[in-house]
Write a protein that holds these residues in place. Sequence first.
Motif, mmCIF file in Angstrom:
data_model
loop_
_atom_site.group_PDB
_atom_site.id
_atom_site.type_symbol
_atom_site.label_atom_id
_atom_site.label_comp_id
_atom_site.label_asym_id
_atom_site.label_seq_id
_atom_site.Cartn_x
_atom_site.Cartn_y
_atom_site.Cartn_z
ATOM 1 N N ARG A 112 0.841 -1.203 0.000
ATOM 2 C CA ARG A 112 0.000 0.000 0.000
ATOM 3 C C ARG A 112 0.875 1.251 0.000
ATOM 4 O O ARG A 112 0.625 2.210 -0.742
ATOM 5 N N ASP A 113 1.935 1.264 0.811
ATOM 6 C CA ASP A 113 2.836 2.410 0.849
ATOM 7 C C ASP A 113 3.586 2.562 -0.464
ATOM 8 O O ASP A 113 3.969 3.667 -0.851
ATOM 9 N N SER A 114 3.804 1.444 -1.156
ATOM 10 C CA SER A 114 4.459 1.480 -2.472
ATOM 11 C C SER A 114 3.486 1.829 -3.589
ATOM 12 O O SER A 114 3.862 1.878 -4.748
ATOM 13 N N ALA B 101 2.689 15.933 3.478
ATOM 14 C CA ALA B 101 1.873 16.005 2.260
ATOM 15 C C ALA B 101 0.421 16.303 2.606
ATOM 16 O O ALA B 101 -0.253 17.095 1.930
ATOM 17 N N ARG B 102 -0.084 15.684 3.667
ATOM 18 C CA ARG B 102 -1.461 15.942 4.069
ATOM 19 C C ARG B 102 -1.628 17.386 4.553
ATOM 20 O O ARG B 102 -2.641 18.028 4.284
ATOM 21 N N GLY C 292 10.808 15.148 -0.801
ATOM 22 C CA GLY C 292 12.161 14.715 -0.483
ATOM 23 C C GLY C 292 12.167 13.426 0.316
ATOM 24 O O GLY C 292 12.935 12.492 0.035
ATOM 25 N N LEU C 293 11.293 13.332 1.309
ATOM 26 C CA LEU C 293 11.202 12.124 2.126
ATOM 27 C C LEU C 293 10.598 10.967 1.335
ATOM 28 O O LEU C 293 11.029 9.815 1.476
ATOM 29 N N ALA C 294 9.623 11.257 0.487
ATOM 30 C CA ALA C 294 9.012 10.200 -0.320
ATOM 31 C C ALA C 294 10.018 9.575 -1.269
ATOM 32 O O ALA C 294 10.057 8.348 -1.449
ATOM 33 N N ALA C 295 10.852 10.412 -1.879
ATOM 34 C CA ALA C 295 11.862 9.893 -2.801
ATOM 35 C C ALA C 295 12.900 9.063 -2.061
ATOM 36 O O ALA C 295 13.341 8.018 -2.547
ATOM 37 N N THR D 150 2.892 8.707 -0.444
ATOM 38 C CA THR D 150 3.169 10.126 -0.192
ATOM 39 C C THR D 150 3.247 10.900 -1.500
ATOM 40 O O THR D 150 2.712 12.015 -1.613
ATOM 41 N N LYS D 151 3.893 10.325 -2.499
ATOM 42 C CA LYS D 151 4.002 11.007 -3.793
ATOM 43 C C LYS D 151 2.613 11.274 -4.378
ATOM 44 O O LYS D 151 2.378 12.331 -4.974
ATOM 45 N N ARG D 152 1.711 10.325 -4.200
ATOM 46 C CA ARG D 152 0.367 10.514 -4.737
ATOM 47 C C ARG D 152 -0.336 11.679 -4.033
ATOM 48 O O ARG D 152 -1.053 12.462 -4.664
ATOM 49 N N GLU D 153 -0.151 11.785 -2.718
ATOM 50 C CA GLU D 153 -0.770 12.888 -1.990
ATOM 51 C C GLU D 153 -0.217 14.235 -2.477
ATOM 52 O O GLU D 153 -0.964 15.213 -2.604
ATOM 53 N N VAL D 154 1.081 14.297 -2.749
ATOM 54 C CA VAL D 154 1.664 15.549 -3.238
ATOM 55 C C VAL D 154 1.112 15.883 -4.620
ATOM 56 O O VAL D 154 0.868 17.057 -4.939
#
Length: 466
Positions: free
Chosen positions: A242-244, A403-404, A427-430, A437-441
């Motif tokens: 899910r996180d991936s 991100a949220r 930066g943290l997501a990468a 997290t990338k999706r939220e951004v």
Amino acid sequence: MAVRRTALAKARKAAGYTQESFAEAAHVDRATIARWEAGERLPQPHKRPMLARLLEVDMVKLDELLTVADVEPAPAPVEMGGALLPVVVGGQRVVIPLAAETVANSELGTLLGRQFHQDAKSIENADSYPEVVSTVNRRSLLARGIAIAALPTLGLEELQRVANAMGDPRRYLDGPVIDYLRRQLALCKSDDGSSGPAAVLPVVLGILGAIDTHAREVAPDVRRSLLLVGADAAEFAGWLYRDSRDAATASFWHDRAIEWAQEAGDMLMQGYVLLKKSQMAYEERDGLRVLTLAQAAQYGPWQLPPKVRAEVTQQEARGMAMLGESFSTVQHKLDEARRLADAADTGDERHAHLGMYYDEGAHTLRVASCYVEAGKPAQAAVLFADVLNTRTLSRRDEGYFRARRASALALSGEPDDAAQEGLAAMGLAAELGSGRTKREVTRVLETLTPWANRPGPRALRAVVRS
């Protein structure tokens, strides 16, 4: 000591490029960019006007970036990750999953580290060290397997017992081996927040593979004990996928967790997985499934621990907010969750781990999420900041909740602050490989569309695209 053009690397990043994307724009390969930044080579003169244009600097500044080099200390020793250790038992190779702490605390860590550094010399250039163990392509003794007789010599008597169990489960797979698998899983869970899914998933899948293979070959009571660990591991694998942002595989492991929990008679795990399915539905912004899955978890034939019930109740509140219920109704449900969170937990200690992460900070973050959906983004942004400022979150969770918060700020009409939080989250997501997290951004960028030409949103868009 190493000489590096760190200013050149910083200029590339400030322009919104990774090494890969900069290499593509400059019509060279990534290794060439790495050599330029490492101080090993200089770009050819005919390339420099294009580089200046890409970096948005003049030729004088580019010459400065190419001339100034820093002397950096040698890199710190590589932190060992988890491993899948092939061991030869009676001529047959079996695989033992080892979490990072197990590797580090045994003589095996020294052996792996030495082999890793030898192999690393053959890699021409990279931004970061490769993973310590790959069962597919390591040119090392690990790819061939260690004879079981060598394990006691390495001081790994427990692994000898586990290796025996993997080779002859009906005879050797017993309580201590199941406890070993349970401990490795717990260590993977503790590493997840700081290392990300890619670092721990191979070991978790190794545990699941061992359970799936050998649960068919043991006595019924041992099988039930194995499946209890398997259900826990499958739920965790669902979270990692899910996180991936691999929803299909996450759903597969959630379903496997429920199946194994049913066979092992673990009623609470079934309700807990329904909660996780509800949370995943939120990431798809499916309000109806958020609510109905949370209600299924809440009212099923089990008695969830108070903290898990509090989390389920908050999830109900979030689903209600998404479906347009009044703020007073949502707040009433949140107040109910607050009372449950404060209740003493007198339940079965075997399931205490299901709610152990649900502390005051976790409660506040979920309230903030409900406020976003209930049309109160400014209040949500304050709550997100309150928890982020405590600096108690794991790096993975910090990225996600930044991100949220960026989303809440964007919805509140604060585009510059939203972009700043979005950049920190990216930066943290990468770093940790969090697709969630990338999706939220990416969603933040959609909200920032009216301010797309402001410097902050523009910089965020460049980073997301790169």
